[in-house]
Design a protein around this motif. Structure first.
Motif, PDB file in Angstrom:
ATOM      1  N   MET A   1      -2.713  10.026 -24.008  1.00 26.53           N
ATOM      2  CA  MET A   1      -1.884   8.946 -23.451  1.00 26.53           C
ATOM      3  C   MET A   1      -0.506   8.955 -24.119  1.00 26.53           C
ATOM      4  O   MET A   1       0.512   8.804 -23.462  1.00 26.53           O
ATOM      5  CB  MET A   1      -2.600   7.608 -23.690  1.00 26.53           C
ATOM      6  CG  MET A   1      -1.992   6.441 -22.925  1.00 26.53           C
ATOM      7  SD  MET A   1      -2.043   6.714 -21.129  1.00 26.53           S
ATOM      8  CE  MET A   1      -0.602   5.798 -20.621  1.00 26.53           C
ATOM      9  N   LYS A   2      -0.528   9.173 -25.425  1.00 28.33           N
ATOM     10  CA  LYS A   2       0.727   9.191 -26.168  1.00 28.33           C
ATOM     11  C   LYS A   2       1.587  10.377 -25.736  1.00 28.33           C
ATOM     12  O   LYS A   2       2.788  10.251 -25.526  1.00 28.33           O
ATOM     13  CB  LYS A   2       0.407   9.287 -27.671  1.00 28.33           C
ATOM     14  CG  LYS A   2       1.284   8.422 -28.533  1.00 28.33           C
ATOM     15  CD  LYS A   2       0.740   8.357 -29.937  1.00 28.33           C
ATOM     16  CE  LYS A   2       1.667   9.041 -30.908  1.00 28.33           C
ATOM     17  NZ  LYS A   2       1.116   9.105 -32.254  1.00 28.33           N
ATOM     18  N   THR A   3       0.909  11.538 -25.599  1.00 31.32           N
ATOM     19  CA  THR A   3       1.620  12.752 -25.186  1.00 31.32           C
ATOM     20  C   THR A   3       2.154  12.596 -23.777  1.00 31.32           C
ATOM     21  O   THR A   3       3.273  13.000 -23.465  1.00 31.32           O
ATOM     22  CB  THR A   3       0.661  13.957 -25.235  1.00 31.32           C
ATOM     23  OG1 THR A   3      -0.113  13.849 -26.411  1.00 31.32           O
ATOM     24  CG2 THR A   3       1.414  15.256 -25.225  1.00 31.32           C
ATOM     25  N   LEU A   4       1.326  11.987 -22.925  1.00 33.15           N
ATOM     26  CA  LEU A   4       1.711  11.786 -21.531  1.00 33.15           C
ATOM     27  C   LEU A   4       2.952  10.899 -21.443  1.00 33.15           C
ATOM     28  O   LEU A   4       3.877  11.178 -20.683  1.00 33.15           O
ATOM     29  CB  LEU A   4       0.539  11.133 -20.785  1.00 33.15           C
ATOM     30  CG  LEU A   4       0.459  11.426 -19.299  1.00 33.15           C
ATOM     31  CD1 LEU A   4       0.131  12.890 -19.071  1.00 33.15           C
ATOM     32  CD2 LEU A   4      -0.587  10.546 -18.646  1.00 33.15           C
ATOM     33  N   ARG A   5       2.950   9.860 -22.233  1.00 27.05           N
ATOM     34  CA  ARG A   5       4.084   8.942 -22.222  1.00 27.05           C
ATOM     35  C   ARG A   5       5.343   9.650 -22.726  1.00 27.05           C
ATOM     36  O   ARG A   5       6.434   9.486 -22.195  1.00 27.05           O
ATOM     37  CB  ARG A   5       3.766   7.730 -23.100  1.00 27.05           C
ATOM     38  CG  ARG A   5       4.704   6.563 -22.855  1.00 27.05           C
ATOM     39  CD  ARG A   5       4.226   5.310 -23.540  1.00 27.05           C
ATOM     40  NE  ARG A   5       3.944   5.563 -24.929  1.00 27.05           N
ATOM     41  CZ  ARG A   5       2.930   5.028 -25.596  1.00 27.05           C
ATOM     42  NH1 ARG A   5       2.117   4.211 -24.996  1.00 27.05           N
ATOM     43  NH2 ARG A   5       2.737   5.304 -26.855  1.00 27.05           N
ATOM     44  N   HIS A   6       5.139  10.464 -23.741  1.00 33.32           N
ATOM     45  CA  HIS A   6       6.240  11.224 -24.323  1.00 33.32           C
ATOM     46  C   HIS A   6       6.838  12.176 -23.282  1.00 33.32           C
ATOM     47  O   HIS A   6       8.045  12.196 -23.064  1.00 33.32           O
ATOM     48  CB  HIS A   6       5.697  12.004 -25.531  1.00 33.32           C
ATOM     49  CG  HIS A   6       6.753  12.611 -26.379  1.00 33.32           C
ATOM     50  ND1 HIS A   6       7.497  11.873 -27.261  1.00 33.32           N
ATOM     51  CD2 HIS A   6       7.186  13.882 -26.473  1.00 33.32           C
ATOM     52  CE1 HIS A   6       8.353  12.675 -27.866  1.00 33.32           C
ATOM     53  NE2 HIS A   6       8.194  13.906 -27.413  1.00 33.32           N
ATOM     54  N   ALA A  54      13.927   5.469 -21.871  1.00 31.47           N
ATOM     55  CA  ALA A  54      14.188   4.925 -23.205  1.00 31.47           C
ATOM     56  C   ALA A  54      13.033   4.034 -23.646  1.00 31.47           C
ATOM     57  O   ALA A  54      12.587   4.084 -24.785  1.00 31.47           O
ATOM     58  CB  ALA A  54      15.502   4.144 -23.195  1.00 31.47           C
ATOM     59  N   ALA A  55      12.517   3.222 -22.688  1.00 29.02           N
ATOM     60  CA  ALA A  55      11.403   2.338 -23.012  1.00 29.02           C
ATOM     61  C   ALA A  55      10.145   3.145 -23.356  1.00 29.02           C
ATOM     62  O   ALA A  55       9.417   2.813 -24.288  1.00 29.02           O
ATOM     63  CB  ALA A  55      11.123   1.402 -21.839  1.00 29.02           C
ATOM     64  N   LEU A  56       9.925   4.222 -22.581  1.00 26.54           N
ATOM     65  CA  LEU A  56       8.745   5.057 -22.824  1.00 26.54           C
ATOM     66  C   LEU A  56       8.835   5.781 -24.161  1.00 26.54           C
ATOM     67  O   LEU A  56       7.844   5.937 -24.871  1.00 26.54           O
ATOM     68  CB  LEU A  56       8.601   6.096 -21.699  1.00 26.54           C
ATOM     69  CG  LEU A  56       8.028   5.620 -20.375  1.00 26.54           C
ATOM     70  CD1 LEU A  56       8.126   6.719 -19.341  1.00 26.54           C
ATOM     71  CD2 LEU A  56       6.578   5.190 -20.546  1.00 26.54           C
ATOM     72  N   LEU A  57      10.045   6.242 -24.477  1.00 25.06           N
ATOM     73  CA  LEU A  57      10.204   7.087 -25.659  1.00 25.06           C
ATOM     74  C   LEU A  57      10.382   6.276 -26.935  1.00 25.06           C
ATOM     75  O   LEU A  57      10.233   6.805 -28.030  1.00 25.06           O
ATOM     76  CB  LEU A  57      11.404   8.018 -25.472  1.00 25.06           C
ATOM     77  CG  LEU A  57      11.205   9.083 -24.384  1.00 25.06           C
ATOM     78  CD1 LEU A  57      12.513   9.774 -24.068  1.00 25.06           C
ATOM     79  CD2 LEU A  57      10.164  10.101 -24.815  1.00 25.06           C
ATOM     80  N   LYS A  58      10.678   4.990 -26.778  1.00 27.23           N
ATOM     81  CA  LYS A  58      10.952   4.169 -27.952  1.00 27.23           C
ATOM     82  C   LYS A  58       9.757   4.143 -28.897  1.00 27.23           C
ATOM     83  O   LYS A  58       9.894   4.341 -30.102  1.00 27.23           O
ATOM     84  CB  LYS A  58      11.295   2.747 -27.498  1.00 27.23           C
ATOM     85  CG  LYS A  58      11.897   1.908 -28.602  1.00 27.23           C
ATOM     86  CD  LYS A  58      12.232   0.524 -28.115  1.00 27.23           C
ATOM     87  CE  LYS A  58      12.303  -0.407 -29.309  1.00 27.23           C
ATOM     88  NZ  LYS A  58      12.017  -1.795 -28.972  1.00 27.23           N
ATOM     89  N   ARG A  59       8.566   3.960 -28.317  1.00 26.67           N
ATOM     90  CA  ARG A  59       7.381   3.875 -29.166  1.00 26.67           C
ATOM     91  C   ARG A  59       7.096   5.217 -29.836  1.00 26.67           C
ATOM     92  O   ARG A  59       6.647   5.275 -30.968  1.00 26.67           O
ATOM     93  CB  ARG A  59       6.174   3.417 -28.346  1.00 26.67           C
ATOM     94  CG  ARG A  59       5.116   2.807 -29.244  1.00 26.67           C
ATOM     95  CD  ARG A  59       3.915   2.353 -28.469  1.00 26.67           C
ATOM     96  NE  ARG A  59       4.218   1.324 -27.480  1.00 26.67           N
ATOM     97  CZ  ARG A  59       3.285   0.813 -26.673  1.00 26.67           C
ATOM     98  NH1 ARG A  59       2.038   1.243 -26.740  1.00 26.67           N
ATOM     99  NH2 ARG A  59       3.596  -0.116 -25.800  1.00 26.67           N
ATOM    100  N   SER A  60       7.391   6.268 -29.079  1.00 23.69           N
ATOM    101  CA  SER A  60       7.192   7.610 -29.607  1.00 23.69           C
ATOM    102  C   SER A  60       8.071   7.855 -30.834  1.00 23.69           C
ATOM    103  O   SER A  60       7.653   8.482 -31.808  1.00 23.69           O
ATOM    104  CB  SER A  60       7.513   8.608 -28.497  1.00 23.69           C
ATOM    105  OG  SER A  60       7.330   9.901 -28.917  1.00 23.69           O
TER     106      SER A  60
END
Ligand code: ZN
Length: 153
Positions: A1-6, A54-60
């Motif tokens: 999920m994390k990779t997918l979001r990234h 930006a929103a997706l990558l912020k957590r990453s």
């Protein structure tokens, strides 16, 4: 999920950037498209994906995993302050200085353990951000190149 979001964030960023520039070109030098349509394109297809990316990558970026010292396990570290040769000749040849400098900035940083003075490499927020921008720029050029080649002359 994390990779997918990234990955999704990077892809969205690249696509958004593409529309951002192409519609910006339309606004500045309108051709067949009216200026208002171009502006609409600019906001919905250019700015919106970039904001989503930006929103997706912020957590990453916020969840960068710093490595601990391999010798003593301490998490206290300081910048090593050593100038390392970080350029890559191949990257420079094919990507130019923008890609080459992003590549250099996205490599892991050398740090020094405060407790035992061991030098080791770790990822930082800066290297993570540079890595993301690097991939967005690379994808941007790849998509632009593909679109350019499928366009009828
Ligand atoms: Zn240590």
């Amino acid at each position: 999920m994390k990779t997918l979001r990234h990955l999704g964030g990077i892809l969205l960023g690249a696509v958004g950037l593409l529309f951002f520039f192409s519609s910006l070109g339309q606004i500045l030098a309108p051709t067949e498209m009216s200026r208002w349509n171009a502006l609409l394109f600019f906001v919905t297809l250019g700015c919106l994906p970039i904001l989503c990316a930006a929103a997706l990558l912020k957590r990453s970026v916020m969840s960068v995993h710093y490595r601990c010292c391999p010798e003593c396990g301490s998490a206290d570290r300081a910048p090593a302050g050593m100038m390392l040769k970080r350029g890559n000749w191949w990257v420079y040849q094919f990507g130019g200085w923008i890609i080459a400098s992003l590549w250099g900035a996205s490599r892991e940083n050398q740090v020094r353990c405060v407790r035992c003075d061991t030098l080791y490499f770790t990822e930082t927020r800066g290297t993570r951000i540079a890595g993301i921008i690097l991939w967005i720029v690379v994808l941007f050029f790849v998509i632009a190149e593909v679109l350019d080649s499928v366009q009828p002359q």
